[in-house]
Design an enzyme around this catalytic site. Structure first.
Site, PDB file in Angstrom:
ATOM      1  N   ARG A 163      16.671  -2.412  -8.198  1.00  0.00           N
ATOM      2  CA  ARG A 163      15.682  -1.328  -8.319  1.00  0.00           C
ATOM      3  C   ARG A 163      14.626  -1.675  -9.375  1.00  0.00           C
ATOM      4  O   ARG A 163      14.229  -0.830 -10.182  1.00  0.00           O
ATOM      5  CB  ARG A 163      16.337   0.005  -8.685  1.00  0.00           C
ATOM      6  N   SER A 237      17.955   9.325  -5.079  1.00  0.00           N
ATOM      7  CA  SER A 237      18.758   9.148  -6.296  1.00  0.00           C
ATOM      8  C   SER A 237      17.868   9.348  -7.524  1.00  0.00           C
ATOM      9  O   SER A 237      16.847   8.671  -7.652  1.00  0.00           O
ATOM     10  CB  SER A 237      19.343   7.746  -6.349  1.00  0.00           C
ATOM     11  N   GLU A 333      15.712   6.712 -12.225  1.00  0.00           N
ATOM     12  CA  GLU A 333      15.064   5.878 -11.200  1.00  0.00           C
ATOM     13  C   GLU A 333      13.713   6.497 -10.821  1.00  0.00           C
ATOM     14  O   GLU A 333      12.750   5.798 -10.528  1.00  0.00           O
ATOM     15  CB  GLU A 333      15.981   5.795  -9.971  1.00  0.00           C
TER      16      GLU A 333
END
Ligand code: FAD
Ligand code: NAP
Length: 337
Positions: A163, A237, A333
């Site tokens: 990520r 998320s 995130e």
């Protein structure tokens, strides 16, 4: 190119929280993008770039110029088993994945139904069900904000990680992605190792899956497990899965025997953030219209009229309680504006 004043941003992010842009422009060519940046420079305002708004939480009105990237276009070139596709940054990620599967080109099928645009995919190196966009990535074009020139970034320059990428780090706010190129294959290379996908194929009685079977399975699993932003505001998320030292992970597992651990190639261990949050009692918690999804503790939701700062406040308290119980820091995130 038309610069608009005071624009409601609710339709432009999947959290659907109320926030207004002081100025707003939708760009569909590189020239328009240059003009928008020149306007921001000339008027002395800051700018922010928005794709599909599925990884952004707005915590208040946005001062300056919001640039909505809608550069479209798809090009294909084929050589033996290889298919190279080059897509404009404003193309919908899921539409492109669907198009590749319809043509039986393999590579992106595990990444079906991820919201957002092609241009944002390399930003956090989107990933799901055992693969990442980096696996098929060839190169991207990005406009250098300082010079107005377009530079091509090859894969080795992008520092893709879990990520993560150079565009989220060193090049954050310095470049705007205008197109991305992926290499796919006409010879299917199936990745069905992820447990949910393997279970779904068994459920469907499929022994030798084709590209379309993986795509259908992923779409079905996601529709079942994840809240649809059209119905409940969310950005997927909210936190990354923490990656910790193996020694720390086994200490943690000795006092928490059911702790899921995923060993990484470099010897570190990935923990499931959703499990940690659930253990702290947050799953399904609702405070007004802000909440933690009932089936997936990693997804924070807006049931209707939550504000961005209410959601951020909830996120901060979740981070604090996970730290207190497990001594693990959860990193966000989602991008906070
Ligand atoms: P935005 O939210 O608009 O922007 C995200 C960031 O990228 C911002 O900082 C923005 O400034 C920047 N940006 C956007 N476009 C450009 C550009 N052209 N050039 C430079 N910077 C740009 N993510 C995963 O990794 N895996 C998943 O499985 C996944 N599932 C999700 C499921 C749901 C239901 C939701 C709501 C989200 C999910 N996400 C997932 C998160 C999100 O969809 C991805 O991160 C997606 O790539 C964001 O795309 P976007 O166009 O909406 O980006
Ligand atoms: P899940 O299958 O319930 O698994 C929970 C977590 O465990 C995942 O985050 C996953 O990490 C990890 N995991 C599970 N099996 C693994 C394996 N074989 N190897 C390594 N790690 C494993 O997860 P879920 O919530 O239903 O999500 C399914 C997939 O979609 C995941 O890949 C997830 O990342 C992705 N997803 C991402 C977002 C987002 O916004 N980023 C939102 C929804 C779903 P990984 O996350 O590293 O895969």
């Amino acid at each position: 190119m038309k610069i608009q004043s005071r624009v409601d941003l609710r339709p432009y992010t999947t959290f659907g929280v109320e926030a207004w842009a002081e100025s707003f422009v939708c760009v569909s060519t590189t020239e328009e993008l240059r003009d928008a940046l020149a306007w921001a420079r000339a008027t002395g305002v800051v700018y922010q770039v928005l794709g599909g708004g599925s990884n952004v939480l707005l915590t208040g009105d946005v001062t300056g110029l919001v640039i909505l990237v809608r550069l479209l276009g798809r090009e294909v070139s084929m050589r033996h088993d290889d298919v190279v596709i080059r897509c404009g940054a404003g193309e919908s990620w899921h539409s492109v994945v669907t198009w590749t599967v319809e043509n039986s080109w393999s590579g992106l099928e595990n990444l079906a139904l991820i919201p957002g645009t092609i241009g944002a995919a390399p930003m956090q190196n989107i990933g799901a069900y055992g693969t990442e966009q980096a696996a098929c990535f060839v190169e991207l074009d990005a406009l250098d904000v300082a010079t107005g020139e377009v530079h091509t970034y090859r894969k080795e320059e992008c520092a893709f990680g879990y990520r993560d990428s150079v565009f989220k780090q060193k090049l954050r706010n310095k470049v705007i992605i205008t197109s991305v190129t992926y290499r796919l294959s006409t010879a299917p290379s199936i990745n069905s190792t992820y447990r949910d996908v393997a279970d779904e194929l068994v459920e469907r009685g499929i022994v030798s899956p084709l590209v379309a079977d993986i795509y259908d399975s992923v779409v079905a699993i996601r529709r079942r497990k994840l809240p649809d932003p059209e119905e409940i505001g969310n950005a997927g998320s909210f936190f990354k899965n923490p990656v910790v030292k193996a020694e720390f992970a086994s200490q943690l597992q000795s006092s928490n025997p059911t702790l899921p651990m995923y060993p990484q190639k470099d010897g570190s261990v990935k923990l499931a953030a959703a499990w940690l949050i659930d253990q702290c009692g947050w799953k399904g918690v609702r405070e007004g219209d802000a909440g933690v999804h009932v089936n997936q503790a990693l997804v924070l939701v807006n049931y209707g009229n939550a504000s961005g700062s209410q959601i951020l406040d909830l996120a901060t308290r979740i981070q604090a309680s996970v730290y207190q119980k497990f001594n693990v820091e959860l990193e966000r995130e989602v991008n906070i504006w």
